[in-house]
Design an enzyme around this catalytic site. Structure first.
Site, PDB file in Angstrom:
ATOM      1  N   HIS A   1       0.872  -1.179   0.000  1.00  0.00           N
ATOM      2  CA  HIS A   1       0.000   0.000   0.000  1.00  0.00           C
ATOM      3  C   HIS A   1       0.913   1.235   0.000  1.00  0.00           C
ATOM      4  O   HIS A   1       2.023   1.176   0.536  1.00  0.00           O
ATOM      5  CB  HIS A   1      -0.828  -0.057   1.282  1.00  0.00           C
ATOM      6  CG  HIS A   1      -1.902   0.971   1.411  1.00  0.00           C
ATOM      7  ND1 HIS A   1      -1.637   2.271   1.795  1.00  0.00           N
ATOM      8  CD2 HIS A   1      -3.236   0.906   1.247  1.00  0.00           C
ATOM      9  CE1 HIS A   1      -2.774   2.944   1.857  1.00  0.00           C
ATOM     10  NE2 HIS A   1      -3.758   2.136   1.531  1.00  0.00           N
TER      11      HIS A   1
ATOM     12  N   ASP B   1       2.947  -4.726   8.080  1.00  0.00           N
ATOM     13  CA  ASP B   1       1.738  -3.924   7.899  1.00  0.00           C
ATOM     14  C   ASP B   1       0.554  -4.890   8.010  1.00  0.00           C
ATOM     15  O   ASP B   1       0.270  -5.654   7.089  1.00  0.00           O
ATOM     16  CB  ASP B   1       1.781  -3.236   6.521  1.00  0.00           C
ATOM     17  CG  ASP B   1       0.483  -2.495   6.219  1.00  0.00           C
ATOM     18  OD1 ASP B   1      -0.478  -2.623   7.000  1.00  0.00           O
ATOM     19  OD2 ASP B   1       0.443  -1.792   5.188  1.00  0.00           O
TER      20      ASP B   1
ATOM     21  N   GLN C   1      -4.581  -5.362   6.677  1.00  0.00           N
ATOM     22  CA  GLN C   1      -5.574  -6.262   6.065  1.00  0.00           C
ATOM     23  C   GLN C   1      -5.498  -7.668   6.667  1.00  0.00           C
ATOM     24  O   GLN C   1      -6.147  -8.594   6.159  1.00  0.00           O
ATOM     25  CB  GLN C   1      -5.357  -6.351   4.547  1.00  0.00           C
ATOM     26  CG  GLN C   1      -5.544  -5.050   3.804  1.00  0.00           C
ATOM     27  CD  GLN C   1      -6.981  -4.547   3.806  1.00  0.00           C
ATOM     28  OE1 GLN C   1      -7.933  -5.285   4.086  1.00  0.00           O
ATOM     29  NE2 GLN C   1      -7.161  -3.281   3.498  1.00  0.00           N
TER      30      GLN C   1
ATOM     31  N   LYS D   1     -10.594  -1.081  10.421  1.00  0.00           N
ATOM     32  CA  LYS D   1     -10.705  -2.250   9.544  1.00  0.00           C
ATOM     33  C   LYS D   1     -11.025  -3.511  10.344  1.00  0.00           C
ATOM     34  O   LYS D   1     -11.203  -4.576   9.802  1.00  0.00           O
ATOM     35  CB  LYS D   1      -9.413  -2.429   8.746  1.00  0.00           C
ATOM     36  CG  LYS D   1      -9.183  -1.280   7.754  1.00  0.00           C
ATOM     37  CD  LYS D   1      -7.988  -1.525   6.890  1.00  0.00           C
ATOM     38  CE  LYS D   1      -7.435  -0.258   6.285  1.00  0.00           C
ATOM     39  NZ  LYS D   1      -8.068   0.136   5.034  1.00  0.00           N
TER      40      LYS D   1
ATOM     41  N   CYS E   1      -4.815   2.569  -3.784  1.00  0.00           N
ATOM     42  CA  CYS E   1      -3.621   3.023  -3.042  1.00  0.00           C
ATOM     43  C   CYS E   1      -2.443   2.086  -3.260  1.00  0.00           C
ATOM     44  O   CYS E   1      -1.646   1.832  -2.341  1.00  0.00           O
ATOM     45  CB  CYS E   1      -3.904   3.144  -1.541  1.00  0.00           C
ATOM     46  SG  CYS E   1      -4.951   4.504  -1.148  1.00  0.00           S
TER      47      CYS E   1
HETATM   48  N1  PMP Z   1      -1.794  -0.717   4.541  1.00  0.00           N
HETATM   49  C1  PMP Z   1      -2.718  -1.498   3.994  1.00  0.00           C
HETATM   50  C2  PMP Z   1      -2.344  -2.874   3.527  1.00  0.00           C
HETATM   51  C3  PMP Z   1      -4.031  -1.033   3.863  1.00  0.00           C
HETATM   52  O1  PMP Z   1      -4.960  -1.801   3.295  1.00  0.00           O
HETATM   53  C4  PMP Z   1      -4.355   0.265   4.325  1.00  0.00           C
HETATM   54  C5  PMP Z   1      -5.763   0.815   4.198  1.00  0.00           C
HETATM   55  N2  PMP Z   1      -6.335   0.692   2.938  1.00  0.00           N
HETATM   56  C6  PMP Z   1      -3.346   1.031   4.895  1.00  0.00           C
HETATM   57  C7  PMP Z   1      -2.077   0.509   4.992  1.00  0.00           C
HETATM   58  C8  PMP Z   1      -3.604   2.421   5.414  1.00  0.00           C
HETATM   59  O2  PMP Z   1      -4.509   2.389   6.474  1.00  0.00           O
HETATM   60  P1  PMP Z   1      -5.134   3.740   7.049  1.00  0.00           P
HETATM   61  O3  PMP Z   1      -5.694   4.486   5.883  1.00  0.00           O
HETATM   62  O4  PMP Z   1      -6.193   3.272   8.006  1.00  0.00           O
HETATM   63  O5  PMP Z   1      -4.030   4.478   7.726  1.00  0.00           O
END
Ligand code: PMP
Length: 406
Positions: free
Chosen positions: A122, A199, A202, A225, A363
């Site tokens: 991401h 990270d 997910q 999430k 993203c």
């Molecule tokens: N890493 C991953 C793998 C994600 O899926 C996400 C959220 N889509 C993020 C980081 C960022 O999370 P947040 O927007 O809640 O900070």
């Protein structure tokens, strides 16, 4: 063992109608819904106890402080951390990673050092490292993935040299659903002397996490999430490492003594928690984790997997369907394209049928580039989704496909 209809009653939003049609919510990777116990707990605190934490001598402040610290212990238990000092509250995964990139980077990264991430990260696990590399003259290296959506292990082995100081990897890809072999990655990285950041944005909602068993140095996730509120995230770090890192933001709570000559800093975890935290959100996160514990991940993980397999099977019957990411170990994320139909068109038409999916670059622009597409459609599942919803979703895509075929 797992009764999805019973669980759905805890999520009143699932009864909503969108354009007169029952909501089919398949955008859980972006944010999940919150169950009643979380909403009720937060409402109760707003109604009865709201008062700033850590600073007060009075009753309400103490109630909120105790609940905030209780939530920290719930997070500690949930991810099996050794100490509550290792649990730092942030605004989300993004802020957690930025905090690490800044402070770990400040203490440990020097010119010529390497940071290793993967091609499937991401943006939140790419850009903070690029910014660090720019500040320090360090080098960002990237582990590629195969078209199937699995990390190239051979390339990882090759790129992992003693110049690498930190490896940043998603436990589960937010586009491909790939569950990466983080245990092996961590062990291999440690043998080379590198630290590892997982990270978990997910993964936390689908896979039981034991940070001590994984032996990761950092683990980050967002409350929203995993059935908790927005605006709250977690940064787990090994105590010894966190102690060696300088603070990030300066302000109230992160200090021990402030003098114009020299200020000293608070101990963990407060050293990294400047200013008023979103304490009612944090209390909501604690409640969300208690909720997940009460349902039992061991019960719903199997159900989610079954649902994923069912969805893959149904989707593959649709003409022109292309699923991105078919790793042997895959979690509840389904990104796809249908023929040459633009991803936004698919998303907009599904929306008119009450079906919520995500479209675009998700993203993760490097993943789009890997497959040579401008975007994808993504359906991401949660424990409250049903086979019936998958059927509605697949019939919806079939309709869209037919409309564009004519
Ligand atoms: N890493 C991953 C793998 C994600 O899926 C996400 C959220 N889509 C993020 C980081 C960022 O999370 P947040 O927007 O809640 O900070």
């Amino acid at each position: 063992m797992f009764d999805v209809n019973r669980i759905r009653q805890d999520f009143p939003i699932l009864e909503e109608k969108i354009y007169g049609k029952p909501l089919v919510y398949l955008d859980n990777g972006a944010t999940s819904q919150r169950p009643l116990p979380v909403i009720e707990k937060m409402t109760e605190y707003y109604l009865k106890y709201n008062s700033n934490v850590h600073r007060g001598v009075h009753y309400l402040s103490n109630v909120c402080t105790d609940a905030n610290e209780e939530a920290r212990r719930i997070v500690q238990r949930f991810i099996r951390a050794a100490s509550e000092k290792e649990i730092i509250f942030t605004r989300g995964t993004t802020e957690s990673i930025n905090l690490i990139a800044y402070t770990y980077g400040e203490a440990f990264i020097e010119e010529g050092d390497e940071i290793l991430v993967t091609e499937m990260e991401h943006h939140a696990n790419i850009v903070p490292w690029q910014m660090l590399c720019e500040r320090k003259g360090a080098i960002l290296k990237v582990v590629p993935f195969t078209d199937k959506g699995e990390l190239d292990k051979e390339a990882f082995g090759r790129l992992l040299t003693d110049r690498v100081k930190l490896v940043g990897v998603a436990y589960v890809s937010n586009v491909l659903g790939t569950v990466n072999p983080v245990r092996e990655i961590i062990a291999q990285a440690h043998r080379c002397g590198a630290k590892v950041l997982i990270d978990g944005a997910q993964a936390i909602q689908h896979i039981p996490v034991d940070v001590q068993e994984l032996d990761c140095d950092f683990f980050v996730f967002s409350a929203h999430k995993i059935y908790g509120p927005t605006g709250v995230g977690v940064l787990y770090g090994k105590e010894e490492l966190l102690n060696q890192m300088p603070p990030w933001q300066g302000g109230g709570e992160m200090i021990r003594e402030v003098r114009f000559e020299k200020t000293t800093y608070n101990e963990l975890p407060f050293k990294f928690e400047a200013g008023t935290p979103d304490f009612i959100g944090i209390i909501g996160l604690g409640e969300a984790l208690k909720y997940v514990e009460s349902v039992g991940m061991e019960h719903f993980a199997g159900y989610e997997h079954q649902l994923l397999e069912y969805a893959m099977e149904q989707m593959k019957r649709i003409p022109g369907m292309r699923i991105f990411g078919e790793a042997a170990c895959k979690s509840s994320v389904l990104s796809f394209a249908v023929g040459n139909i633009h991803h936004s068109d698919v998303g907009l038409l599904l929306d008119k049928m009450g079906i919520a999916v995500r479209t675009g670059q998700l993203c993760a622009e490097p993943v789009m580039q890997h497959y040579g597409v401008t975007g994808m459609v993504r359906a991401s599942l949660a424990m409250y989704n049903t086979e019936q919803e998958i059927d509605i979703f697949c019939r919806g895509i079939e309709k869209v496909e037919k409309m564009f075929r004519l």
